[in-house]
Enzyme design. Sequence first.
Site, short mmCIF file in Angstrom:
data_model
loop_
_atom_site.label_atom_id
_atom_site.label_comp_id
_atom_site.label_asym_id
_atom_site.label_seq_id
_atom_site.Cartn_x
_atom_site.Cartn_y
_atom_site.Cartn_z
N ALA A 179 -2.46 4.43 3.55
CA ALA A 179 -3.51 4.19 2.51
C ALA A 179 -4.69 3.53 3.06
O ALA A 179 -5.65 3.73 2.91
CB ALA A 179 -3.00 3.91 1.09
N SER B 120 0.74 -1.12 0.02
CA SER B 120 0.02 0.03 -0.10
C SER B 120 0.81 1.28 -0.02
O SER B 120 1.95 1.16 0.34
CB SER B 120 -0.81 0.03 1.22
OG SER B 120 -0.08 0.28 2.28
N ASP B 121 0.29 2.41 -0.41
CA ASP B 121 0.86 3.55 -0.07
C ASP B 121 0.84 3.86 1.40
O ASP B 121 0.04 3.23 2.15
CB ASP B 121 0.23 4.68 -1.11
CG ASP B 121 1.28 5.90 -1.35
OD1 ASP B 121 1.12 6.54 -2.09
OD2 ASP B 121 2.22 5.99 -0.49
N SER B 122 1.66 4.86 1.84
CA SER B 122 1.69 5.08 2.94
C SER B 122 0.68 5.35 3.68
O SER B 122 -0.19 6.57 3.56
CB SER B 122 2.69 6.26 3.42
OG SER B 122 3.05 6.40 4.70
#
Length: 734
Positions: free
Chosen positions: A292, A288-290
């Site tokens: 997210a 995942s993005d940070s």
Amino acid sequence: MKHEAYETRISELLKQMTLEEKVGQLRQCGPSLAGAFGVSFEELLNMMFDGKISREEFERQMSTAEQDFHEEDLRAGRIGSYNGIGDAATANRLQKIAVEETRLGIPLLFGCDVIHGFRTVTPIPLAEACSFEPELWEKTARVAAREATAAGVHMTFAPMVDVAKDARWGRVCEGAGEDTMLASLYGAAKVRGFQNGNPGAKDSMAACVKHFAGYGAVEAGKDYNRVDMSMQRFYEEYLPPYEACVKAGALAVMPAFNDINGIPCSVNRWLLTDVLRDKWGFDGMTISDSNAIAECVIHGIAEDKADAAAQALAAGMDMDMASDCYHENLAALVESGVVKEEDLNRAVADVLRVKFELGLFDCPYRTDTAREQAELLKEEYRGIAREAACKSMVLLKNENVLPLQKEVRLGIVGGLADAPDEMVGAWAIGARGEDCVSILDACRSRNVPFSYTAGLKECNADGKAEVDREALTRVAEESDVLLLAIGEQKNQSGEAASRADITIAPEQLEMLSVLKESGKPVAVVLFNGRPLAMPGVAEAADAILEAWHPGVEAGNAVLDILFGEVNPSGKLVMTFPYAAGQCPVYYAHINTGRPGGRGKFTSKYLDTPLVPLYPFGYGLSYTTYEYSNLKVEQQEEAATVSVIVKNTGKTDGEETVQCYFRDVTAKRVRPVKQLIDFEKIALKAGEEREVRFVIPYDKLGYLDMEMNYIVEEGWFEVSVGGSSADCLTERFEL
Ligand code: GLC
């Protein structure tokens, strides 16, 4: 890709792993700065942006803060990966705990944002893409991989291949601009460079292509905003670059923060499983993005972090970066039956597979401080950074000012000429200001005589920068040619850096007009991370060199070009608007029923010219090129396009010959131009050459309303030239 040997070891491991150890493999932590006021890195950053602490205090805290690596969790097998560990000693220390002090000794995966170089920072991607040289893109990725892996990195969160057509979005600096084909070639070249065909080698690192998908289409260019479009457009214009990276063998994919038509990518099963895995055959890992996953609650698609965790895992999200949704909830969700253990096992298998591909089980320590010291900032790498910077720069205007004569007395104006740490641009987390060469540094090392002023007085009472007219006038009087360095600081582009107004700062414009009053020729050097709306500069400057944020060799590359040692060859990969209000503005637009023109009732703005300031594919040279004899010959399966290109000037140069096509009449209206091929050729003064492109008919198709890819009979146009706005055009009939 799946190896029998890995699969056996993976299933053996899964049998031995406890539920908690499985969840631990899906957890990526960043070093939190508990010692810095007891707040996280993000909170410390916001304290600086909110003015609660100075940048100096922020940097002091960052340097002295006791980094907390959650070592108790690590020993208990509750961490599988770290983000942002940028040195060999720390990486090896943490790896030793994982390998020797946890029950199963599963090695850690170290990820990091190595977007355009690690310590030897190369031009921002938006700049490097302007070279139109896939070999160069791959070469600089190799340098980045060698340096980053020496510092303990196993995976880079790159390439970013978000097609972006709106210059208000700060992250345009991180990608390859507005064209789908170019972003696809750029991304695939970076994957090849990072992974080098052998991810298990100690100087290779996993590519993590991002942000999947369509992040560059955020509404109004506002970061983290919604993305909503037809499936036809999504497949035709935004998905291909990610697919190209998957096909090039990227080991990881990072879903984007945004939604696609209402479903956030982090929990979007259609995107992460149906498209990415079932349709494209991706078998690496998703991360995942940070934070997210947790933000899916804020999006309004998950009740709470547990619901977000369940949805993300079911959608096909393997690893959770920084949100701890998985860490806090997955074990209980499996025990309660909400989450199937087989879904958990699949995600863990994806992560373990990447660790096997990287050779981490057999060789968990891929570097040491000796290799790190030997590898970083090698002269060879500086040379490549300088080459990349020269090839990334775009000459936008030149009224007989450039190249400069050797004995010229230079008047240099603007703080950006003396700001080495601004030269690296956004996402240069391994950069150090002392490594960077500014324009003034380069002048000194070449003994170029110059006088200089930043051109601004100390900020006045209301914080406005005030132009120092006397200083400007003095410098102008002492000089033959004036060099004005303006544009953006590095934190004015990148993540969370959208700008509603992308015009050049008023004080920079005022400096230009004061210099113009002197009657001396003024060459503007632009340092920026996005296309800027700068009609005033285009009008007033005698020459304009778009230097972007060119990396550690900035000053040397600028002077290489200004003094004619290098003939500029860059071509814009993103359109420059006249005004932010034109955004999004791009070359591959549709015609509409009333294309803008003289008539009142046509598609245009009352207050802005019809065309952009500078078009996609545009870039001048110190020589001139002439195109002639465009021909199209049709064969069974393809059309062969040929054109003669002649260097009609007195200087050898390189020209990117661009080939566009148009489907004139179709079941869905088609763009007036689409880049379908290009070739960068070197031509000596006076030399001419025939350039040929073979265009398979099956590349000329599009998606109909039922999402079928079709290539229709009928008229097509082929346009060839040195800019999307300056081409020879021929028609042919399929
Ligand atoms: C950031 C960015 C992403 C980056 C990640 C890890 O929020 O969106 O591009 O890779 O965090 O640092």
